[in-house]
Structure formats: C-alpha cells, structure tokens
Design a protein around this motif. Structure first.
Motif, PDB file in Angstrom:
ATOM      1  N   VAL A 233       1.972 -10.284  -5.248  1.00 13.79           N
ATOM      2  CA  VAL A 233       1.266  -9.115  -5.780  1.00 13.79           C
ATOM      3  C   VAL A 233       1.000  -8.123  -7.164  1.00 13.79           C
ATOM      4  O   VAL A 233      -0.140  -8.081  -7.584  1.00 13.79           O
ATOM      5  N   VAL A 234       2.632  -8.530  -7.075  1.00 10.67           N
ATOM      6  CA  VAL A 234       2.793  -6.871  -8.424  1.00 10.67           C
ATOM      7  C   VAL A 234       1.940  -8.483  -9.574  1.00 10.67           C
ATOM      8  O   VAL A 234       0.846  -7.832  -9.830  1.00 10.67           O
ATOM      9  N   PRO A 235       2.275  -9.808  -9.862  1.00 16.08           N
ATOM     10  CA  PRO A 235       1.603 -10.520 -11.255  1.00 16.08           C
ATOM     11  C   PRO A 235       0.483 -10.873 -11.043  1.00 16.08           C
ATOM     12  O   PRO A 235      -0.257 -11.485 -12.235  1.00 16.08           O
ATOM     13  N   GLY A 236      -0.173 -10.530  -9.809  1.00 14.92           N
ATOM     14  CA  GLY A 236      -1.327 -11.356  -9.601  1.00 14.92           C
ATOM     15  C   GLY A 236      -2.786  -9.887 -10.098  1.00 14.92           C
ATOM     16  O   GLY A 236      -3.729  -9.637 -10.379  1.00 14.92           O
ATOM     17  N   SER A 237      -1.748  -8.974 -10.073  1.00 12.82           N
ATOM     18  CA  SER A 237      -2.309  -7.479 -10.356  1.00 12.82           C
ATOM     19  C   SER A 237      -3.264  -7.508 -11.608  1.00 12.82           C
ATOM     20  O   SER A 237      -3.951  -6.502 -11.797  1.00 12.82           O
ATOM     21  N   GLY A 238      -2.067  -7.441 -12.606  1.00 11.06           N
ATOM     22  CA  GLY A 238      -2.121  -7.690 -14.030  1.00 11.06           C
ATOM     23  C   GLY A 238      -1.745  -6.446 -14.341  1.00 11.06           C
ATOM     24  O   GLY A 238      -1.879  -5.863 -15.305  1.00 11.06           O
ATOM     25  N   VAL A 239      -0.623  -5.378 -13.187  1.00 12.63           N
ATOM     26  CA  VAL A 239       0.061  -4.198 -13.688  1.00 12.63           C
ATOM     27  C   VAL A 239       1.501  -4.753 -13.907  1.00 12.63           C
ATOM     28  O   VAL A 239       1.520  -4.951 -13.110  1.00 12.63           O
ATOM     29  N   ARG A 240       2.072  -3.682 -15.150  1.00  6.82           N
ATOM     30  CA  ARG A 240       3.029  -4.253 -15.742  1.00  6.82           C
ATOM     31  C   ARG A 240       3.371  -2.948 -14.352  1.00  6.82           C
ATOM     32  O   ARG A 240       3.796  -1.392 -14.231  1.00  6.82           O
TER      33      ARG A 240
ATOM     34  N   VAL B  37       4.075   7.395 -15.235  1.00  5.85           N
ATOM     35  CA  VAL B  37       4.462   6.418 -14.166  1.00  5.85           C
ATOM     36  C   VAL B  37       3.696   7.189 -13.082  1.00  5.85           C
ATOM     37  O   VAL B  37       3.519   7.681 -12.479  1.00  5.85           O
ATOM     38  N   THR B  38       3.494   6.206 -11.960  1.00  8.82           N
ATOM     39  CA  THR B  38       2.987   6.472 -10.678  1.00  8.82           C
ATOM     40  C   THR B  38       4.068   5.921 -10.078  1.00  8.82           C
ATOM     41  O   THR B  38       4.445   3.870  -9.926  1.00  8.82           O
ATOM     42  N   VAL B  39       4.113   6.256  -8.905  1.00  4.28           N
ATOM     43  CA  VAL B  39       4.739   5.783  -7.600  1.00  4.28           C
ATOM     44  C   VAL B  39       3.772   5.355  -6.027  1.00  4.28           C
ATOM     45  O   VAL B  39       3.242   6.455  -5.815  1.00  4.28           O
ATOM     46  N   ILE B  40       3.867   4.444  -5.971  1.00  2.21           N
ATOM     47  CA  ILE B  40       2.848   3.550  -5.121  1.00  2.21           C
ATOM     48  C   ILE B  40       4.444   3.858  -3.720  1.00  2.21           C
ATOM     49  O   ILE B  40       5.733   2.826  -3.918  1.00  2.21           O
ATOM     50  N   GLU B  41       4.182   4.668  -2.355  1.00  2.00           N
ATOM     51  CA  GLU B  41       5.272   4.378  -1.222  1.00  2.00           C
ATOM     52  C   GLU B  41       4.622   3.433  -0.283  1.00  2.00           C
ATOM     53  O   GLU B  41       3.069   3.420   0.199  1.00  2.00           O
ATOM     54  N   VAL B  42       5.011   2.463   0.089  1.00  2.46           N
ATOM     55  CA  VAL B  42       4.673   1.561   0.744  1.00  2.46           C
ATOM     56  C   VAL B  42       5.840   1.390   1.784  1.00  2.46           C
ATOM     57  O   VAL B  42       7.121   1.741   1.721  1.00  2.46           O
TER      58      VAL B  42
ATOM     59  N   ARG C 257      -5.629   0.161  -8.935  1.00  9.57           N
ATOM     60  CA  ARG C 257      -5.834  -1.700  -9.187  1.00  9.57           C
ATOM     61  C   ARG C 257      -4.808  -2.207  -7.994  1.00  9.57           C
ATOM     62  O   ARG C 257      -4.942  -2.973  -6.804  1.00  9.57           O
ATOM     63  N   LEU C 258      -3.875  -1.668  -8.061  1.00 10.33           N
ATOM     64  CA  LEU C 258      -2.090  -2.277  -7.283  1.00 10.33           C
ATOM     65  C   LEU C 258      -2.298  -1.723  -5.531  1.00 10.33           C
ATOM     66  O   LEU C 258      -1.845  -2.559  -4.961  1.00 10.33           O
ATOM     67  N   LEU C 259      -3.034  -1.054  -5.949  1.00  7.80           N
ATOM     68  CA  LEU C 259      -2.864   0.041  -4.100  1.00  7.80           C
ATOM     69  C   LEU C 259      -3.599  -0.632  -3.306  1.00  7.80           C
ATOM     70  O   LEU C 259      -3.287  -1.160  -2.342  1.00  7.80           O
ATOM     71  N   ASP C 260      -4.616  -1.483  -3.937  1.00  5.96           N
ATOM     72  CA  ASP C 260      -5.569  -1.666  -2.900  1.00  5.96           C
ATOM     73  C   ASP C 260      -5.040  -3.372  -2.304  1.00  5.96           C
ATOM     74  O   ASP C 260      -5.219  -3.851  -1.367  1.00  5.96           O
TER      75      ASP C 260
END
Length: 849
Positions: A490-497, A463-468, A440-443
């Motif tokens: 982006v992070v707060p809007g996705s509802g993901v920690r 734990v997952t690492v997204i490389e940006v 969800r966050l990646l999109d």
C-alpha cells in the motif's frame, strides 16, 4: 580465596557492619531519588522506530500516558439524558484533578467526539491524558480517577477503565511475590538442615544481595534506560541464585564440621572449594546474561544491567557476608541433635548415603532405560514449542475480574477487536503541509482488506498521522499480515513516504528481529558455555553434552510456556489471564537465564565427578559418587528456585508471570530430569570417553580451577612467583638406585597415559605452592602443572615408559624420582619435607597404589 575467607571469618563484625551500611545507604539513596524506569520499546532501523521518531518530533505534546473510561448501557443509548447526567459530571471532575492534562469525551461538539460512540449507540469512551508517563503517575491520582469514574455506575450502566496507568492499582502489594518465594524457600531449607539458624543463612545472604542490587538498579535508572521489568527479573534471578549459592557453601561447611573440622577451617575449606564453584557459576550467569547484547536491542541493555548487577552482588554476599555469618554462628550452624551426636560418636564417615546414593546406584545399573525415559518425557514436553508465536501481551490478557480486562472487552465489543491496537501510519510531507499525500494514501488504506476504518488527523510540521483500526485483534496473525501489506504494497504503491508505527507494529518488529537474531544469540551463549566448561574440565564430551542438554531444556520449558500461556491450559485457574502469544523479548531473557542456571548445576554436578575421576581413573565410580554426593543439594537448590520463580505468578505483571512459570519449569526439568537422570546415564554410557581431550589441545588450553581443583592446573606461563623456571633441560639430582613405581595393568584407552595424585607436606596439609614437571630421561620437559588448592595434580605422558617426576616448592629443594607409566592412569602421591642440610634427604616421593 582461602586467605579472603579466613579474613572475613576472623573480622566478621566488620564485614557484617559494612554490608549493613551498604544496604542502608543504597536504600536511603534510592528511596530519596525514586525510580526512573523507562520502557523503550524501540528498535533502531525498523519501520516502527522511524514512525515513532517522526511522531516525537512533530507532536511533542503527546508525552503523557493515556487512560480510557468506557461505559455501556444495558438498554437505551449513551446519549440519553439519564446517562449523560451520570457520566459528564464525573468526567468534569476528573479533568480538574492535578496531574490530568485533558479529558476528551463523546459529548463534545465535532466529528471526533461522535466517533467515540459505537455504531449501536450503547458503548462510548473518553480519553484521559495524564501529564506524566504511566510509571510516574501517582498511585493516589489513579485511585481517585478510578473511584470517580466508577462512581457514575448505576442501574443498567457499566463503567470500566483501561490504560497502563490504571494497571498500577491492580498490582498486588509490592514485594508479595518475593515474600512468598522466601517463605517457601525457608521451608525447604528448614527441612534440609533441621536448624533454624542454618536455614536463615541463605535467606539473609539473598536478602542482602538482592536488596543492594535492586537499590543500585533504582539509582542506575537515573543515568541510563532501565525498563520496569528489569528490577523484577533482577529480584527473580537474584533470589534464586543468592539462596542457591549460599546453600552450596553452607552444605560444604556443615559437612566439614560433621567430619571433625573446627568452624574456621570448615568455613575456609567451604569457600576454597564450593566458593570457587559459586564464583565460576556466577560468572557464567553474567556471561549468559551479557549474551543478550548480541541481539542489539536497546530495551534489553537495561535488563542486562539490572539482572547482572543483582547477580554480582548476590555472589559477593555469598563470598563475604556468608563466611562472616558462619563465624558468628560457629558450631551452632549444626542442629543441637547433630552437635550432640558429633560429640558422642565422633566425626561422620565420608561415604555418601541416603536416597541420592540409592538413585545414583540405580542409574548406574540401568543407564539405557533411565536415559530413554528422560528423553521421551523431555521430547513430549518440547512438542508444543513447534507452535510458538511471538507477539505482545496486552490488557486483553489480564484476568477477567480486572477493570482493565473488562474495559478492553467492552471496546472490542462496541468498536471491533482491532480498536484496542490501532496502527499509526506516519506520513512525511513538505513543511508547508502534508494533506495531499496523506489523502492519497488514506484512500488506498481504506480500500485495503482487513482495515475496519481509517482517519487522518491534522498535520503538524509536515507530518500527518493516519490512525488505522484493523478488523482483527492486536494479537491476531491477520493483523500482522495487514502490517506487512501496508508496508510492502500500500505505502510503496501510493508514492508517499510513510512508516507504520503504533504499539502493535512495534511488537511485530520485535518479534521479527528476535526470530532473525535468535540463532546467533543461541550460538553465542552456547559457544561461551562450551568454552568455559572445556577449560574447567578439559574434556570435549562434557561441554558438548551440556550444550545439547541446555538446548533440550530450553525446548521443553518453552513447550510448557506455550501450553500454559498460548494455548491457555490452566491459565485462568492459575490467575494468569487469557491466552495469547508469548511476549516478543521473553525468549531472549529466558534463554540467557536458563543457560546460566543450567551451567550452575552442570558445574556443581560434574566438578565432583571430575574430582573423583582424577583421583581414581574409574569413570563408573566417578559418576556414581558425583551424583550421590551432589544429588541431594542440587535437588534442594532446584526446589528453592522453583518456589521463588513460581511465586512471581503473584507479581501482577504478565511478563514476570511468564518468566516465573517458564523458569520454574526449566529448573524442574533441568535439575530432576537432565542433571540427575539423563546426564549421569549418558556419562555411564560414554564411559572413559567422557574425559577425552586431544593431546595437543590439552597442552594449549589454560586452566580454570573449579571446586578447589576440579580443573587442570595452570599452564607453564602461570606459575607461582617463587617457582624457579625450568629450561628445556633441567639438571636434577637422580637417586643412584631409582625406585620404579608401576601403575595398573595396561588397558585399551584412546587417551595418553596420565600421572595424577596429591602433593602434601610432611604434616599432611596440601602443598598448594608446589610445581610438578614430567621430564624425559634426556631432561626434556614433557608436561608441567601447578598443584591445585586441594593438593591434587595431573600430568600427561606421551606414551607408556619411564620418566622423571620433579617436584619444586617454596621452602623445599628440587628433587626428582623415576616413575614407570603404563597405558592406564598412574596414581602417585608426593610427600614433601622441609629443605634439609646438604647431604640429607630433603624430599620423599611415595606411591599410592
């Protein structure tokens, strides 16, 4: 200090052997243990710190340093057989080397390998993972990796390497910058002294101080975190202050010899005066360095330890090893020509002469013009500081002829400028897996403006690492804005920690925390300096002026730093690499060192002015004489520091070069524009107000003795043990026909009238154990002080009138004499005689008009 100096002088062989043993023992111990420097760029409580903590817990295998092999074809694609036949064998050979954990190239199966080839197909890279961190990877292994990879080069194929470990083979020989600085300092010292033996003294003292300090810091790195830049800055500041402190003492010792003192007495006097100032100055440098602890940055704690330890040992060498060496040399510390002239013509006059004296007289004649010119120059140099931008220096700032800079440019050209500084968005999830929240966050991240591409790796321990990869370079302001967007929207809007980490995010957090805490840090070190100078000189204008001058020097030196490193004015010709932001933590380190060094020059300059003011009460003469007698030695000391600091451009370290250039500019501006122009001009303009201190504050302040008596004496609670305590009313014998001593004609002065002078024994030596008390005719105690080490004293009367001046000393009786004080300061000397049988005179009080 006098007894200590005499002991070191007389037991010189013991002292020298002890220092040789200390240097040899610490050197052997540090050589056997090796260095364990650790660059901990983590700020507790920040978003990047939380991201790094999660990465370390979930992916412990990512502990070794990584390097990059980059190749680019002039024509054709990197997948062509002719290119693969050259590159693949080299990568295979590198993977087999001991100390290399793995090599991930573009020719392996899978989508991850395909991503290591650029869109135009002409640039590719392979990741090398070492088994150790960069500073622990053997240099021989790095050289073998570089030679093997670059051996694959051919016609139309470029191969370059990047990474922290690779930079180690680009560094100049160890100790090159220190050696160049020492040679330049030796040249300045020879021109100043005209004697090879005198020239060698400050150099030897600095080498012992810095050598023991660096060896101790190496051993200290095994018990606490000491960053790699710590010993570099320690050697930089240690060489500067070590040579300067020894210089001040040697100059005072030579002056004593030229005025007729024997070598032992000259050395003891030099340590009792300039040695006290060196001790005070070294303490102020350590206090300024300790101010970095206010920033609450773990990375800076090790810098404080390494630099403070080197400064402490440099001061210790100046106060112990130097008097021992002076004892070894004896009169040979003077050149042969000086010794012959002294024997033929006798002691030299005490009056200062030469260029410094002529300049001092010129400043006194035109203080307004001198002050205005100095202010205009400083203001012009300070203007660039308005464009100061903090960030991180990386391999893109290296020189164009280095392989790391070429690899950086090839990656930026093939994969985009943001490829060299990817962000790591660390997603927290359930222990069973974090794929769903990460997707969800990646999109959302892929749809964010400023993102070139983003990809998620396989999860581990929830734990997952997204490389940006940003579209802009790590040092671009747009990259900073992208980090803010990810964290705040982006992070707060996705509802993901999730937390945003990576080297670029860490340095951004460093910059933010530095900006936030810098005002408190500047206030702390400025306030500490103000208090120390207030205690030393018992004046409000002197420390206030010093604080303003320090801030002006800091602004101007950072202006020079911005022009050279951020704007790139002369950076490439000087071999400093490409322009970029100023390293985030550098302002804190530089301000600490700058404030400490500025305090040194202020103490050495104003202490001589203060001594003359106490002796004569004439402000114009005090400022003129103080500048004339200290200007030459301050100029020599500044030239030495400039040479030592500027030589660190050769260190091969970007932060070291920044600190060297910044501190060299700061010392040049501080010594030649501020301390030798603006400060004396301002003190001439302020007049007698320079020495103003509210009466009540003066009675409550403790005293600090600088230069053997440049500060007021101790308060009543800190008397010599043998001095009898005087109660509120002291019965003292008063002569039947008191002699009245009248001071100068009344003058308008906002300060309370003062009594000052010298107390000497009948033989002429300073009576340093005496205590003087000013009493009202009723017997009430008004002021009291202990005599300073040069025999001087100063008392304050509440108003003009007649008072009792009582003197008490070990081996002398307590006697008193009436004196009459007018509105101006009264100069009154006291000559003591041994206690005589009852009825005989035991003490003489004489007037010095």
């Amino acid at each position: 200090m006098t007894g200590w100096a005499r002991w070191c002088f007389r037991h010189r062989l013991v002292v020298v052997l002890l220092w040789l043993a200390a240097l040899g023992g610490l050197g052997a111990g540090s050589g056997a243990a090796g260095a364990a420097y650790t660059d901990v760029f983590v700020l507790p409580g920040t978003d990047s710190a939380r991201a790094n903590a999660l990465l370390a817990e979930a992916f412990p295998q990512r502990s070794g340093d990584t390097g990059t092999v980059v190749w680019r074809t002039a024509r054709g694609a990197v997948r062509e057989p002719r290119v693969r036949q050259r590159i693949e064998p080299a990568l295979t050979e590198i993977a087999r080397m001991p100390g290399v954990g793995s090599v991930s190239g573009p020719y392996e199966p899978g989508p991850a390998a395909a991503d290591r080839i650029s869109g135009d197909g002409r640039t590719a890279y392979a990741r090398i993972t070492f088994t150790e961190q960069a500073n622990a990877v053997p240099k021989e292994l790095v050289e073998e990796v570089v030679d093997t990879a670059r051996g694959a080069r051919g016609e139309g194929l470029r191969v370059e390497l990047g990474g922290q470990a690779i930079t180690r083979i680009q560094e100049p020989p160890a100790g090159l910058s220190e050696a160049v600085g020492l040679v330049a300092a030796a040249l300045v010292l020879f021109l100043a002294f005209g004697s090879l033996l005198a020239m060698s003294l400050p150099i030897v003292v600095a080498v012992f101080g810095v050598g023991t300090g660096l060896c101790a810091a190496t051993l200290l790195s095994h018990v606490t975190d000491v960053p790699e830049v710590g010993p570099l800055l320690g050697s930089l500041i240690g060489l500067g202050v070590g040579i300067d402190y020894a210089l001040f003492i040697v100059v005072r010792h030579r002056r004593g010899l030229l005025r007729g003192a024997d070598p032992e007495e000259a050395a003891v006097r030099a340590l009792a005066t300039s040695g006290r100032a060196v001790l005070f100055a070294g303490g102020t440098v350590c206090v300024a360095l300790a101010g970095m602890l206010v920033m609450d940055m773990r990375f800076l704690d090790g810098v404080v330890l390494a630099t403070s330890l080197t400064v402490v040992l440099s001061v210790l060498a100046a106060l112990t090893l130097l008097p021992a060496l002076l004892g070894v040399l004896g009169p040979r510390v003077l050149s042969g020509r000086r010794r012959r002239r002294l024997a033929a013509h006798g002691p030299e006059a005490a009056e200062a002469s030469g260029l410094a004296a002529r300049w001092s007289a010129a400043v006194q004649r035109r203080p307004r013009a001198v002050a205005l010119a100095a202010l205009l120059v400083m203001a012009a140099l300070a203007l660039p500081v308005l464009s100061l931008r903090l960030g991180a220096s990386d391999q893109g700032n290296h020189r164009e002829d280095t392989t790391t800079r070429r690899a950086y440019d090839l990656l930026a050209e093939g994969f985009g400028p943001g490829f060299n500084g990817p962000l790591q968005v660390v997603v927290e999830g359930d222990k069973g897996g974090a794929a769903a929240p990460a997707e969800r966050l990646l999109d959302r991240i892929r749809d964010t403006e400023g993102v070139a591409r983003a990809a998620a790796g396989p999860p581990a321990r929830g734990v997952t690492v997204i490389e940006v990869v940003p579209r802009t370079s790590p040092q671009d302001a747009e990259t900073d804005r992208l980090i803010d967007t990810l964290r705040e929207e982006v992070v707060p809007g996705s509802g993901v920690r999730a937390h945003v980490g990576g080297v670029t995010a860490v340095f951004k957090d460093f910059s933010a925390v530095t900006r936030e805490r810098l005002p408190a840090f500047v206030a702390a070190i400025t306030g500490l300096g103000f208090v120390l100078l207030l205690l030393a000189f018992r004046s409000l204008p002197v420390p206030l002026t010093a604080a303003l001058m320090n801030l002006l020097a800091a602004a101007a030196s950072f202006g020079v730093l911005v022009a050279v490193f951020q704007w790139g004015w002369g950076a490439e010709p000087l071999g400093l690499g490409k322009e970029g932001p100023i390293t985030s933590f550098l302002p804190v380190i530089m301000l600490s060192l700058l404030f400490g060094l500025s305090m040194d020059y202020q103490v050495f300059l104003v202490s001589r002015m203060h001594e003359e003011w106490l002796r004569t009460g004439d402000n114009a003469r005090a400022v003129r004489v103080g500048l004339a007698e200290t200007g030459r030695v301050i100029g020599c000391a500044a030239l030495i520091m400039i040479c030592v600091f500027a030589a660190f451009v050769l260190s091969g370290d970007t932060e070291g070069a920044m600190a060297g250039i910044g501190l060299a500019a700061a010392v040049a501006l501080d010594a030649f524009l501020l301390r030798m122009a603006l400060v004396p001009a301002a003190m001439h303009l302020l007049g007698r107000s320079n020495w103003w201190l509210p009466g009540r504050l003066g009675t409550r302040l403790p005293g600090l003795a600088v230069e053997g008596g440049d500060a007021p004496a101790c308060p009543p609670t800190r008397e010599p043990r043998y001095a009898p305590a005087l109660p509120e009313r002291v019965p003292v014998p008063v002569p039947a026909q008191p002699e009245h001593v009248t001071g100068p004609e009344p003058a308008t002065d906002p300060e309370p009238p003062a009594v000052h002078g010298y107390v000497r024994a009948s033989g002429g030596a300073p009576a340093t154990d005496a205590v003087l008390t000013l009493l009202a005719n009723s017997g009430a105690q008004l002021d009291r002080c202990a005599v300073r080490s040069d025999g001087s004293y100063r008392l304050t009367a509440p108003a003009p009138g007649t008072y009792l001046l009582a003197a008490t000393s070990h081996g002398h009786g307590s006697r008193a004499r009436h004196i009459t004080v007018s509105a101006a300061a009264l100069a009154h000397d006291v000559v003591l005689a041994r206690a005589a049988p009852e009825g005989a005179g035991a003490q003489e009080l004489s007037e010095r008009a």
